[in-house]
Each structure stands twice: as structure tokens, then as C-alpha cells.
Design a protein around this motif. Structure first.
Motif, PDB file in Angstrom:
ATOM      1  N   TYR A   1      67.099  37.880  31.140  1.00  0.00           N
ATOM      2  CA  TYR A   1      67.634  37.987  29.780  1.00  0.00           C
ATOM      3  C   TYR A   1      69.167  38.044  29.807  1.00  0.00           C
ATOM      4  O   TYR A   1      69.835  37.479  28.943  1.00  0.00           O
ATOM      5  CB  TYR A   1      67.093  39.249  29.082  1.00  0.00           C
TER       6      TYR A   1
ATOM      7  N   TRP B   1      59.658  49.113  13.428  1.00  0.00           N
ATOM      8  CA  TRP B   1      59.674  49.403  14.862  1.00  0.00           C
ATOM      9  C   TRP B   1      59.613  50.905  15.103  1.00  0.00           C
ATOM     10  O   TRP B   1      58.878  51.393  15.943  1.00  0.00           O
ATOM     11  CB  TRP B   1      60.952  48.842  15.508  1.00  0.00           C
TER      12      TRP B   1
ATOM     13  N   ALA C   1      62.898  34.021  24.695  1.00  0.00           N
ATOM     14  CA  ALA C   1      64.311  34.239  25.010  1.00  0.00           C
ATOM     15  C   ALA C   1      64.999  32.924  25.366  1.00  0.00           C
ATOM     16  O   ALA C   1      66.138  32.666  24.941  1.00  0.00           O
ATOM     17  CB  ALA C   1      64.442  35.229  26.169  1.00  0.00           C
ATOM     18  N   ALA C   2      64.304  32.071  26.129  1.00  0.00           N
ATOM     19  CA  ALA C   2      64.890  30.782  26.516  1.00  0.00           C
ATOM     20  C   ALA C   2      65.154  29.923  25.279  1.00  0.00           C
ATOM     21  O   ALA C   2      66.224  29.318  25.132  1.00  0.00           O
ATOM     22  CB  ALA C   2      63.947  30.058  27.476  1.00  0.00           C
TER      23      ALA C   2
ATOM     24  N   LEU D   1      71.572  37.554  26.508  1.00  0.00           N
ATOM     25  CA  LEU D   1      70.922  38.497  25.591  1.00  0.00           C
ATOM     26  C   LEU D   1      71.023  39.902  26.170  1.00  0.00           C
ATOM     27  O   LEU D   1      70.031  40.460  26.659  1.00  0.00           O
ATOM     28  CB  LEU D   1      69.450  38.121  25.378  1.00  0.00           C
TER      29      LEU D   1
ATOM     30  N   GLY E   1      57.615  36.786  25.984  1.00  0.00           N
ATOM     31  CA  GLY E   1      58.965  37.149  25.565  1.00  0.00           C
ATOM     32  C   GLY E   1      60.035  36.335  26.286  1.00  0.00           C
ATOM     33  O   GLY E   1      61.060  35.982  25.705  1.00  0.00           O
ATOM     34  N   LEU E   2      59.783  36.003  27.547  1.00  0.00           N
ATOM     35  CA  LEU E   2      60.754  35.209  28.303  1.00  0.00           C
ATOM     36  C   LEU E   2      60.882  33.796  27.726  1.00  0.00           C
ATOM     37  O   LEU E   2      61.987  33.253  27.616  1.00  0.00           O
ATOM     38  CB  LEU E   2      60.336  35.145  29.773  1.00  0.00           C
TER      39      LEU E   2
ATOM     40  N   TYR F   1      67.345  42.508   8.651  1.00  0.00           N
ATOM     41  CA  TYR F   1      66.110  42.911   9.328  1.00  0.00           C
ATOM     42  C   TYR F   1      65.898  44.415   9.257  1.00  0.00           C
ATOM     43  O   TYR F   1      65.289  45.015  10.148  1.00  0.00           O
ATOM     44  CB  TYR F   1      66.141  42.481  10.800  1.00  0.00           C
TER      45      TYR F   1
ATOM     46  N   GLN G   1      69.871  29.328  19.268  1.00  0.00           N
ATOM     47  CA  GLN G   1      70.770  30.335  18.709  1.00  0.00           C
ATOM     48  C   GLN G   1      70.248  30.867  17.381  1.00  0.00           C
ATOM     49  O   GLN G   1      70.947  30.864  16.373  1.00  0.00           O
ATOM     50  CB  GLN G   1      72.168  29.784  18.519  1.00  0.00           C
TER      51      GLN G   1
ATOM     52  N   THR H   1      65.430  31.009  22.171  1.00  0.00           N
ATOM     53  CA  THR H   1      66.437  31.672  21.333  1.00  0.00           C
ATOM     54  C   THR H   1      67.834  31.295  21.789  1.00  0.00           C
ATOM     55  O   THR H   1      68.716  31.008  20.974  1.00  0.00           O
ATOM     56  CB  THR H   1      66.269  33.201  21.434  1.00  0.00           C
ATOM     57  N   SER H   2      68.035  31.315  23.105  1.00  0.00           N
ATOM     58  CA  SER H   2      69.347  30.968  23.631  1.00  0.00           C
ATOM     59  C   SER H   2      69.668  29.499  23.363  1.00  0.00           C
ATOM     60  O   SER H   2      70.828  29.139  23.175  1.00  0.00           O
ATOM     61  CB  SER H   2      69.380  31.258  25.129  1.00  0.00           C
TER      62      SER H   2
ATOM     63  N   LEU I   1      72.976  28.300  28.868  1.00  0.00           N
ATOM     64  CA  LEU I   1      72.965  27.013  28.167  1.00  0.00           C
ATOM     65  C   LEU I   1      74.278  26.854  27.417  1.00  0.00           C
ATOM     66  O   LEU I   1      74.363  27.062  26.212  1.00  0.00           O
ATOM     67  CB  LEU I   1      71.765  26.979  27.214  1.00  0.00           C
TER      68      LEU I   1
ATOM     69  N   PHE J   1      74.745  40.891  16.110  1.00  0.00           N
ATOM     70  CA  PHE J   1      73.300  41.099  16.049  1.00  0.00           C
ATOM     71  C   PHE J   1      72.977  42.446  15.435  1.00  0.00           C
ATOM     72  O   PHE J   1      72.014  42.579  14.670  1.00  0.00           O
ATOM     73  CB  PHE J   1      72.698  40.997  17.461  1.00  0.00           C
TER      74      PHE J   1
ATOM     75  N   TRP K   1      77.043  29.355  20.243  1.00  0.00           N
ATOM     76  CA  TRP K   1      76.648  30.614  20.874  1.00  0.00           C
ATOM     77  C   TRP K   1      77.790  31.182  21.698  1.00  0.00           C
ATOM     78  O   TRP K   1      78.065  32.374  21.664  1.00  0.00           O
ATOM     79  CB  TRP K   1      75.421  30.365  21.768  1.00  0.00           C
TER      80      TRP K   1
ATOM     81  N   TRP L   1      68.660  34.145  15.459  1.00  0.00           N
ATOM     82  CA  TRP L   1      68.474  35.585  15.560  1.00  0.00           C
ATOM     83  C   TRP L   1      67.000  35.965  15.515  1.00  0.00           C
ATOM     84  O   TRP L   1      66.607  36.983  16.083  1.00  0.00           O
ATOM     85  CB  TRP L   1      69.183  36.308  14.405  1.00  0.00           C
ATOM     86  N   ASN L   2      66.191  35.164  14.834  1.00  0.00           N
ATOM     87  CA  ASN L   2      64.771  35.509  14.723  1.00  0.00           C
ATOM     88  C   ASN L   2      64.120  35.616  16.101  1.00  0.00           C
ATOM     89  O   ASN L   2      63.201  36.405  16.312  1.00  0.00           O
ATOM     90  CB  ASN L   2      64.025  34.441  13.903  1.00  0.00           C
TER      91      ASN L   2
ATOM     92  N   LEU M   1      70.533  34.681  30.132  1.00  0.00           N
ATOM     93  CA  LEU M   1      70.424  33.900  28.899  1.00  0.00           C
ATOM     94  C   LEU M   1      71.405  34.376  27.832  1.00  0.00           C
ATOM     95  O   LEU M   1      71.407  33.857  26.721  1.00  0.00           O
ATOM     96  CB  LEU M   1      68.989  33.991  28.357  1.00  0.00           C
TER      97      LEU M   1
ATOM     98  N   GLN N   1      65.515  36.720  18.928  1.00  0.00           N
ATOM     99  CA  GLN N   1      65.824  38.029  19.529  1.00  0.00           C
ATOM    100  C   GLN N   1      64.999  39.117  18.863  1.00  0.00           C
ATOM    101  O   GLN N   1      64.514  40.038  19.533  1.00  0.00           O
ATOM    102  CB  GLN N   1      67.309  38.349  19.357  1.00  0.00           C
ATOM    103  N   VAL N   2      64.847  39.021  17.553  1.00  0.00           N
ATOM    104  CA  VAL N   2      64.043  40.011  16.830  1.00  0.00           C
ATOM    105  C   VAL N   2      62.604  39.965  17.321  1.00  0.00           C
ATOM    106  O   VAL N   2      61.970  41.003  17.541  1.00  0.00           O
ATOM    107  CB  VAL N   2      64.129  39.748  15.312  1.00  0.00           C
TER     108      VAL N   2
ATOM    109  N   ILE O   1      61.565  38.965  20.266  1.00  0.00           N
ATOM    110  CA  ILE O   1      61.515  39.499  21.632  1.00  0.00           C
ATOM    111  C   ILE O   1      61.514  41.024  21.604  1.00  0.00           C
ATOM    112  O   ILE O   1      60.752  41.677  22.343  1.00  0.00           O
ATOM    113  CB  ILE O   1      62.714  39.002  22.458  1.00  0.00           C
ATOM    114  N   LEU O   2      62.349  41.604  20.776  1.00  0.00           N
ATOM    115  CA  LEU O   2      62.380  43.071  20.675  1.00  0.00           C
ATOM    116  C   LEU O   2      61.056  43.607  20.142  1.00  0.00           C
ATOM    117  O   LEU O   2      60.578  44.644  20.604  1.00  0.00           O
ATOM    118  CB  LEU O   2      63.541  43.513  19.780  1.00  0.00           C
ATOM    119  N   THR O   3      60.459  42.906  19.193  1.00  0.00           N
ATOM    120  CA  THR O   3      59.153  43.333  18.678  1.00  0.00           C
ATOM    121  C   THR O   3      58.114  43.312  19.797  1.00  0.00           C
ATOM    122  O   THR O   3      57.318  44.247  19.952  1.00  0.00           O
ATOM    123  CB  THR O   3      58.708  42.416  17.527  1.00  0.00           C
TER     124      THR O   3
ATOM    125  N   VAL P   1      68.771  42.778  24.457  1.00  0.00           N
ATOM    126  CA  VAL P   1      67.349  42.671  24.816  1.00  0.00           C
ATOM    127  C   VAL P   1      67.143  43.129  26.256  1.00  0.00           C
ATOM    128  O   VAL P   1      66.164  43.820  26.569  1.00  0.00           O
ATOM    129  CB  VAL P   1      66.862  41.222  24.630  1.00  0.00           C
TER     130      VAL P   1
END
Lengths: 92, 161
Positions: free
Chosen positions: B45, B144, A47-48, B50, A43-44, B137, A54, A50-51, B113, B129, B119, A56-57, B48, A59-60, A62-64, B53
Motif C-alpha cells: 500500500y 465504521w 488499492a491498485a 496510500l 483490498g490489494l 464520507y 485516483q 485506486t492508485s 503509477l 483525504f 495523483w 477516493w471511493n 501505491l 480508498q474508502v 479499502i478502509l471498509t 491505508v
């Protein structure tokens, strides 16, 4: 400056530690925590990236992963407790 | 503190927490080191950019680890070790100081970043989000919830008497 490479290297190190934990320890609770460790490390890395991208998939995803990690920890703990209970009853 | 310093501290905490699963002997220490690992990851997180999250990570990890600790303590009663406060209290204060420093410095939503302006240009990333989750989603969001429900039902069935 911190780049995604730093995060990916850290994620790889943590994932490696998780693999070592799962392959070397015999305690079932530690095995559960080791698998959770590997999931969180993946997940980390997500996250890197994703940032960076940019998206959204990311973050989704990571949450999953976080939800799956919590659920597997909970169900695994329930299974361990049930097995321990049956074992103690069998000994009696 | 600068962001690289925060990253270094949180990375060190995460590695120590992960290494604790290899080094410690008692299950309670394993759970505590995993808790420290989860909190360090939540801090990463935040770095970053987030925050949602990070919040969900904190809630999930802290709740599940507190549950593990409670069950472990109830199964293995030991004498209280009052000397552990000598090292546990400073560690807890340092963690609290780190998190407070992140919040007070206003860097919670600031991504590391910053070279990509899109962003950083989002005014309210959590709101955006949230809108994405509830529109594009939505099915995944429901899945979930279903997964969590399956987990609860499974644990209830496993632990029935």
C-alpha cells in the motif's frame, strides 16, 4: 515498471491461496485467518485500481474492508474461545 | 533499491506469509505468517502511495495478531525454543531494514503509477483525504465507528463469564 496488472495478478494468487486454505484446513483459527487473507487480497486489487484511477471511493472501500476484516477476526476469535470453553466444561 | 525490487520483495513476503497458512502445523506459526502477510500488504500500500491505508492496515493487523498470539500462547504452553532466535532475528532485521529503507528513501508518498500526473500533483494527499472523509464520507465514517463498537460489544458478550 510495475503496472496494475502485477498487483492484480498478485491479488488473484493470494485470493486463490485463501480459498485453498478455507477449503482444505479444519482448524477454526486457520479458517478465520484464511477468510481474512481473502479479504486483504481483495483490498490489494482495490488499492491498485485506486492508485490508477485516483478515485477516493477506492480508498474508502479499502478502509471498509480492513475494518470488516478486523471485526470478523475479533468476533470469530471470541466465538471460538466460547465454543472451546463450553466443550471443555461439557467434557468435565 | 528501486521500486520494482521493493515490489518483488514485498510480493514474495506476502506469498510466503499466505503459503505459511497451508504449510505450517502449529497455530502460533499460522498467526506469525499471517502477521508477515499483513505487514507485506502494508508495504505494498505504501508503494501505491496510500500511506493512510497502510498505517491503518498495520495497526489493525498487528494488534489483532498480537492478541491472537497472546491467547494462543496462554492456551498452549510449551517449552521455550531458544534456537528459533537464530532464524527469527535475521528475518525481523530484514523486515525492519526494508521499512526503514522505504522511509529514508522518501518514497513513502510516491505512487508507483507515476504516469498519471494528477495523483502525483497532490501536495498533501493525506490532508485532502481526511477532508473528504469528514465532508463527503461522514456517514460512512460514523458507520465504521458503529461497526467497531458492535464488534467490541459482541466480543464482550461472548466472553462474559
Amino acid at each position: 515498471m510495475i503496472t496494475p496488472t502485477h498487483y492484480l495478478l498478485l491479488s488473484a494468487l493470494l485470493f486463490l491461496v485463501g480459498i485453498v486454505v478455507v477449503t482444505t484446513r479444519k482448524n477454526s483459527l486457520v479458517l478465520l485467518l484464511g477468510t481474512g487473507l481473502m479479504l486483504q487480497a481483495a483490498g490489494l486489487s482495490l488499492a491498485a485500481l485506486t492508485s490508477w484511477f485516483q478515485d477516493w471511493n477506492g480508498q474508502v472501500a479499502i478502509l471498509t474492508i480492513a475494518i470488516i476484516s478486523v471485526v470478523q477476526l475479533t468476533i470469530g476469535l471470541g466465538a471460538i474461545l466460547t465454543l472451546n470453553r463450553r466443550e471443555s466444561l461439557a467434557r468435565k | 533499491m528501486t521500486i520494482p525490487a521493493f515490489f518483488g520483495l514485498l510480493a514474495l513476503l506476502a506469498v510466503i506469509g499466505a503459503g505459511g497458512l497451508l504449510l505450517w502445523k502449529k497455530p502460533a506459526h499460522h498467526i506469525l505468517s499471517f502477521l508477515g502477510y499483513g505487514i507485506a500488504l502494508a508495504g505494498l500500500y505504501l508503494l501505491l502511495g496510500l500511506p493512510l491505508v497502510a498505517a491503518i492496515q498495520l495497526i489493525g493487523i498487528v494488534l489483532s495478531n498480537v492478541l491472537l498470539l497472546a491467547i494462543n500462547v496462554s492456551n498452549e504452553p510449551t517449552k521455550a525454543d531458544h534456537r528459533s532466535w537464530l532464524w527469527a532475528a535475521p528475518v525481523g532485521l530484514i523486515l525492519l531494514g526494508l521499512l526503514s529503507g522505504l522511509i529514508v528513501s522518501g518514497r513513502l508518498g510516491e505512487p508507483v503509477l507515476t504516469s498519471i500526473p494528477m495523483w502525483a500533483a497532490r501536495q498533501e494527499p493525506i490532508v485532502a483525504f481526511g477532508q473528504e472523509l469528514l465532508t463527503n464520507y461522514l456517514v460512512l465514517l460514523e458507520l465504521w465507528g458503529l461497526l467497531l463498537l458492535v464488534g467490541i460489544v459482541a466480543v464482550t458478550y461472548l466472553l462474559r463469564e
